[in-house]
Design a protein around this motif. Structure first.
Motif, PDB file in Angstrom:
ATOM      1  N   THR A 151       0.823  -1.208   0.000  1.00 13.97           N
ATOM      2  CA  THR A 151       0.000   0.000   0.000  1.00 13.97           C
ATOM      3  C   THR A 151       0.852   1.251   0.000  1.00 13.97           C
ATOM      4  N   LEU A 152       1.889   1.283   0.831  1.00 16.70           N
ATOM      5  CA  LEU A 152       2.743   2.470   0.890  1.00 16.70           C
ATOM      6  C   LEU A 152       3.495   2.675  -0.426  1.00 16.70           C
ATOM      7  N   VAL A 155       1.067   4.368  -2.635  1.00 14.71           N
ATOM      8  CA  VAL A 155       0.854   5.754  -2.198  1.00 14.71           C
ATOM      9  C   VAL A 155       1.953   6.652  -2.768  1.00 14.71           C
ATOM     10  N   TYR A 156       3.185   6.224  -2.598  1.00 16.09           N
ATOM     11  CA  TYR A 156       4.306   7.047  -3.071  1.00 16.09           C
ATOM     12  C   TYR A 156       4.335   7.117  -4.599  1.00 16.09           C
ATOM     13  N   GLU A 158       1.720   6.958  -6.694  1.00 18.17           N
ATOM     14  CA  GLU A 158       0.674   7.848  -7.182  1.00 18.17           C
ATOM     15  C   GLU A 158       0.977   9.307  -6.840  1.00 18.17           C
ATOM     16  N   ILE A 204      -6.497  10.029   0.412  1.00 25.50           N
ATOM     17  CA  ILE A 204      -5.385   9.409  -0.314  1.00 25.50           C
ATOM     18  C   ILE A 204      -5.229   7.953   0.092  1.00 25.50           C
ATOM     19  N   LEU A 205      -5.342   7.698   1.372  1.00 26.02           N
ATOM     20  CA  LEU A 205      -5.211   6.320   1.845  1.00 26.02           C
ATOM     21  C   LEU A 205      -6.389   5.465   1.376  1.00 26.02           C
ATOM     22  N   THR A 208      -6.094   4.731  -2.363  1.00 24.21           N
ATOM     23  CA  THR A 208      -5.022   3.779  -2.649  1.00 24.21           C
ATOM     24  C   THR A 208      -5.465   2.363  -2.303  1.00 24.21           C
ATOM     25  N   TRP A 262      -6.875   6.654 -10.247  1.00 20.95           N
ATOM     26  CA  TRP A 262      -6.602   6.938  -8.829  1.00 20.95           C
ATOM     27  C   TRP A 262      -7.016   8.379  -8.556  1.00 20.95           C
ATOM     28  N   LYS A 302       0.420   3.450   8.500  1.00 17.67           N
ATOM     29  CA  LYS A 302       0.514   4.115   7.201  1.00 17.67           C
ATOM     30  C   LYS A 302       0.474   5.632   7.358  1.00 17.67           C
ATOM     31  N   GLU A 306       3.481   8.237   6.344  1.00 14.24           N
ATOM     32  CA  GLU A 306       3.305   9.418   5.512  1.00 14.24           C
ATOM     33  C   GLU A 306       3.983  10.630   6.156  1.00 14.24           C
TER      34      GLU A 306
END
Length: 318
Positions: A151-152, A155-156, A158, A204-205, A208, A262, A302, A306
């Motif tokens: 997941t992280l 996140v980075y 996107e 955002i989380l 994602t 996204w 998470k 961030e």
């Protein structure tokens, strides 16, 4: 994984992979090296066993050894946790940092279920429910390190494509107390409750987890002996293997327009009815009795990651 295993087993028994590089490499090589053969291991174990007896090894022997080694490592930690809890019932209050919270909780639940039978040992095992608990603990920490990492990563990925969103997130994080701003960076993080209420960070989380769900499925089940109805399909006979996939649920265009895009904004701009419908279809954590037990912990980790990423970005910029 270090964070989650400390939650499972306490600081003294959890992993220390950030500093112990040799042990970390051993674990990751064994864990991920088996990946190409997972289908055969999980879906056709009897077929593999039969072929091995006649000299045909569909799965290489080193894969089985890697599995055995990982299981032995987890069982050893569970054995130490059992000694800790059984020898010091007050460890939760006397030594909270080393309290094996998840292990002790599952152990206590088995005690309730078994009642007087809790003291009955399984053949060849030094304490009750040893293998059942160890199996569950293995599942929990394996899921924790793999799904959080996936997941992280997305996140980075996107955010690297949306610089304006990075700037907006940065501005939102600066509203926290204490703020994450160089050079006066506080050694402590803000109250998790205030972090959780940040709308853009939450969006955002959520997006994602929707677009790049860490456990896409399938979640297999077998229909009961009397048959059942599912998703508008009636008279499904007994013993049929069925599944539900978060991957598919999250791509319903009627609920998530442009589902392959996204778009954190969909969570910010939705009205109450739209938001309710999206949450109804959102299945990143599963549901019911098999829902992810670490969902709140994972979200907290998470969110903290961030913040730390933003702090490190400022240090690199300077």
């Amino acid at each position: 994984m270090d964070s989650f295993m400390a939650y499972q087993f306490g600081l003294s028994l959890g992993s220390d992979f950030i500093r112990n590089v040799e042990k970390r490499n051993w674990y990751l090589e064994n864990f991920f090296g088996r990946r190409p053969w997972i289908y055969w291991i999980t879906e056709h174990p009897r077929f593999i066993e039969f072929n091995a007896k006649i000299g045909i090894n569909i799965v290489p022997k080193w894969v089985n050894k890697a599995t055995d080694d990982l299981e032995a490592w987890h069982i050893d930690i569970c054995d130490k946790a059992e000694v800790l809890v059984s020898s010091n019932p007050d460890v939760a209050s006397s030594d909270p940092g080393n309290f094996p919270a998840i292990f002790a909780t599952e152990r206590a639940q088995f005690q309730k279920v078994d009642g007087a039978g809790w003291k009955t040992m399984s053949p060849g095992q030094p304490y009750p429910r040893r293998l059942e608990i160890a199996s569950d603990m293995y599942d929990h920490n394996a899921a924790a390190h793999e799904t959080s990492g996936d997941t992280l990563t997305y996140v980075y990925y996107e955010l690297s494509r949306r610089l304006e969103l990075q700037a907006a997130l940065r501005a939102e994080l600066l509203t926290l107390d204490p703020p994450i701003a160089f050079p006066s960076i506080s050694p402590t993080l803000p109250d998790p409750k205030t972090v959780e209420k940040l709308p853009l960070l939450d969006a955002i989380l959520q997006e994602t987890l929707r677009r790049w769900v860490a456990v896409p499925g399938p979640q297999f089940r077998c229909t009961p002996r009397e048959g059942c109805s599912l998703a508008g399909h009636d008279s499904i006979p007994a013993g049929v293997r069925v599944s539900c996939l978060a991957y598919s649920l999250h791509r319903n265009p009627d609920v998530f327009p442009q589902p392959l895009e996204w778009k954190p904004e969909r969570w910010l701009n939705a009205n109450s009815d739209q938001l309710k419908e999206m949450r109804h279809w959102f299945w990143a954590w599963g549901s019911g009795g098999n829902m992810c037990i670490g969902s709140n912990f994972a979200i907290l980790c998470k969110l903290a990651s961030e913040q730390k990423c933003e702090r490190n970005r400022k240090l690199r910029t300077i």
